[in-house]
Design an enzyme around this catalytic site. Structure first.
Site, short mmCIF file in Angstrom:
data_model
loop_
_atom_site.label_atom_id
_atom_site.label_comp_id
_atom_site.label_asym_id
_atom_site.label_seq_id
_atom_site.Cartn_x
_atom_site.Cartn_y
_atom_site.Cartn_z
N ILE A 167 -5.83 -0.52 -7.73
CA ILE A 167 -5.14 -1.64 -7.08
C ILE A 167 -4.23 -2.36 -8.06
O ILE A 167 -3.07 -2.68 -7.75
CB ILE A 167 -6.17 -2.61 -6.45
CG1 ILE A 167 -6.70 -2.01 -5.13
CG2 ILE A 167 -5.55 -3.99 -6.21
CD1 ILE A 167 -7.67 -2.88 -4.40
N VAL A 170 -1.21 -0.11 -8.56
CA VAL A 170 -0.28 -0.10 -7.44
C VAL A 170 0.47 -1.42 -7.35
O VAL A 170 1.68 -1.45 -7.09
CB VAL A 170 -1.03 0.21 -6.12
CG1 VAL A 170 -0.15 -0.06 -4.91
CG2 VAL A 170 -1.51 1.66 -6.11
N GLU A 171 -0.23 -2.52 -7.59
CA GLU A 171 0.39 -3.83 -7.44
C GLU A 171 1.40 -4.14 -8.54
O GLU A 171 2.51 -4.59 -8.24
CB GLU A 171 -0.69 -4.92 -7.43
CG GLU A 171 -1.58 -4.91 -6.20
CD GLU A 171 -0.85 -5.35 -4.94
OE1 GLU A 171 0.21 -6.00 -5.03
OE2 GLU A 171 -1.34 -5.01 -3.84
N THR A 172 1.03 -3.92 -9.80
CA THR A 172 1.88 -4.40 -10.89
C THR A 172 2.00 -3.43 -12.06
O THR A 172 2.34 -3.85 -13.16
CB THR A 172 1.35 -5.74 -11.43
OG1 THR A 172 0.00 -5.55 -11.92
CG2 THR A 172 1.37 -6.82 -10.38
N TYR A 367 -0.79 2.06 2.27
CA TYR A 367 -1.23 1.37 1.05
C TYR A 367 -2.66 1.75 0.71
O TYR A 367 -2.97 2.15 -0.42
CB TYR A 367 -1.11 -0.14 1.24
CG TYR A 367 -1.67 -0.94 0.09
CD1 TYR A 367 -0.87 -1.27 -0.99
CD2 TYR A 367 -3.00 -1.34 0.08
CE1 TYR A 367 -1.39 -2.00 -2.07
CE2 TYR A 367 -3.52 -2.06 -0.99
CZ TYR A 367 -2.72 -2.39 -2.06
OH TYR A 367 -3.24 -3.09 -3.11
#
EC number: 4.2.2.-
Length: 384
Positions: A167, A170-172, A367
Site C-alpha cells: 500500500i 502504490v500510494e507514494t 486498486y
C-alpha cells in the site's frame, strides 16, 4: 486515502468522490475519509456549498476572502460552526483560513474530463503502472529495511507485512512521492471553489476534510504548513485528515503522529486502517477458486462480499487443484471483474473479506487487486 476519469498524481481521489465504478482504473489514494467530518460522536453539520468554477479565479488569489479582505460569508459560517461544535479557538482558525491561497493547479487536476470523452477502463494498463519492476524492487528494499516494524504491525493488526508495504508503495513509491501542495490551500480551494458546480456534495466533503485538518492543527497534531497531495492526502500512506483523526497510530509512542517522516507511524497506521475496516487475520485476499467459463452473472460490482462458497460452487465454481476451503469457505465472498473495456473482456477472481477491506482504502477493484499482486511479488522475493 473517487475520481473516475483521471490518473491522479499521488493517488486518485476515487475513494473520496463516490459514484465511480468500482472497477474504474483509478490510481491510489487513501479512503480514510467520510462525507461529514466527525470528531468523537459529534458531526459538524456543514451545509451544502455553491461552488464557483475554479477557472474564474487567478492562481494564488486568496481562497477564502472577499474583495474587501473579509472572509467570504460561507467561509465565516463554516469556521464559526467548526469552532462552536468542537470547542476550538476561533481567531487562530480565522487567521489560518485568511492565509489560504487558491490553487489553480489543484482545481485543474481534480476537474472532470471534458464531456463526451470516453475513457476506456483497462485492468492490464492499470496494473502495469503499479506492479512493475521498479516498484517491486523498491518494495523489496523497503521491506528489508523495515522488516521488524512490518512484522510488529502484522502481529498487532493481523495485516501481512507485504500488504502494508505494498500500500505504501502504490500510494507514494515508499515515501518518494508524497506531494508538495500546501494541504490548507488544496482543501480550501476544493471546499469553497470546487471546479464542478454540478457536484456540490464533493465540495461539502472537502469542507469536512478541511474541518478535520484545522482541528488537527489546533490540537498540535499537524502543522499548518503541512504538504501533501493536491487532494489533501498526507504522508507515506496518503491519509486524508479524517483518516488521521480516526485511524492513524503513534507507532513509536513518542506522543506525536507523523505520517510523513516517521516510517513506524506510517506502517502502523496502514495496519490500523485495514484492521478497522474488516481485515481478518489469516484470510487470503483471494479464494483459490476456478470460476465457471462465464461468471458475469456472479458479479454485482459492490464493495461488500455477498456470495457464499456454496452458492458459487452450485453455479459451477470449483477449488483449484490441491486447494481447500479451510478458513475462507464459511466467509462471504465476492466475484471481482477486472475489465478490458475496449476489448469487451475481463479477468475474474473471487475476493474474500480481506479483498473488500482493501477497497475501503480505495474504492476500486483495480486498486485492491494491484495492492494484492504487488504484495505477492514483494513477498516472493523477500522469502527467496
Amino acid at each position: 486515502m473517487f475520481i473516475c476519469r483521471r490518473l491522479l498524481q499521488l493517488g486518485a481521489l476515487s475513494a473520496l468522490l463516490a459514484g465511480c465504478s468500482t472497477t474504474a482504473p483509478t490510481a491510489p489514494n487513501s479512503l480514510a475519509t467520510q462525507p461529514v467530518a466527525a470528531s468523537g460522536n459529534t458531526a459538524i453539520r456543514i451545509g451544502p456549498s455553491t461552488p464557483t468554477p475554479g477557472s474564474e479565479l487567478p492562481d494564488d488569489a486568496p481562497a477564502t476572502l472577499t474583495a474587501t479582505g473579509a472572509l467570504r460569508p460561507e467561509v465565516r459560517a463554516f469556521v464559526e460552526e467548526l469552532a462552536a461544535e468542537r470547542n476550538l479557538p476561533l481567531n487562530p482558525m480565522v487567521k489560518a483560513l485568511e492565509s489560504s491561497r487558491y490553487n489553480a493547479t489543484v482545481s485543474r487536476l481534480i476537474a472532470p474530463a471534458p464531456p463526451g470523452k470516453k475513457i476506456w477502463r483497462s485492468w492490464l494498463t492499470y496494473r502495469s503502472r503499479f506492479v512493475e519492476p521498479k516498484r517491486i524492487g523498491w518494495g523489496v528494499e523497503f521491506y528489508n529495511e523495515n522488516r521488524d516494524l512490518l512484522n510488529q504491525a502484522a502481529q498487532r493488526f493481523g495485516v501481512p507485512a507485504p500488504i502494508i508495504a505494498s500500500i505504501i508503495g502504490v500510494e507514494t513509491l515508499y515515501g518518494r512521492n508524497m506531494g508538495n501542495f500546501r494541504v490548507l490551500d488544496a482543501l480550501a480551494t476544493l471546499a469553497f471553489d470546487y471546479p464542478d458546480p454540478n457536484k456540490p456534495e464533493r465540495a461539502t466533503m472537502f469542507r469536512g476534510q478541511l474541518g478535520d485538518f484545522l482541528t488537527l492543527v489546533m490540537k498540535d497534531k499537524l502543522e499548518l504548513e503541512t504538504r501533501g497531495s493536491y487532494a489533501g492526502a498526507i504522508g507515506m500512506p496518503q491519509f486524508m485528515p479524517t483518516s488521521i483523526m480516526h485511524y492513524a497510530v503513534d507507532g513509536d509512542d513518542n506522543g506525536h503522529i507523523d505520517l510523513t517522516n516517521n516510517t513506524q507511524d506510517a506502517i502502523m497506521s496502514v495496519g490500523s486502517f485495514l484492521a478497522q475496516h474488516g481485515w481478518q487475520r489469516g484470510l487470503p485476499v483471494f479464494a483459490p477458486v476456478v470460476l465457471p467459463a462465464d461468471p458475469t452473472a456472479l458479479v454485482d460490482g459492490g464493495l461488500e462480499p455477498k456470495q457464499s462458497w456454496s452458492t458459487l460452487s452450485a453455479a459451477g465454481a470449483r477449488l483449484q487443484p490441491g486447494a481447500s476451503a479451510t478458513g475462507w469457505g464459511g466467509q462471504p465472498l465476492g466475484v471481482v471483474d477486472l475489465v478490458e473495456e475496449a476489448r469487451g473482456t475481463a479477468q475474474y477472481r473471487v475476493g474474500t473479506p480481506n479483498f473488500f477491506a482493501l477497497t475501503k482504502y480505495n474504492r476500486s477493484y483495480f486498486y485492491a487487486t494491484s495492492v494484492a499482486d504487488l504484495a505477492a511479488e514483494i513477498e516472493a522475493r523477500v522469502n527467496r
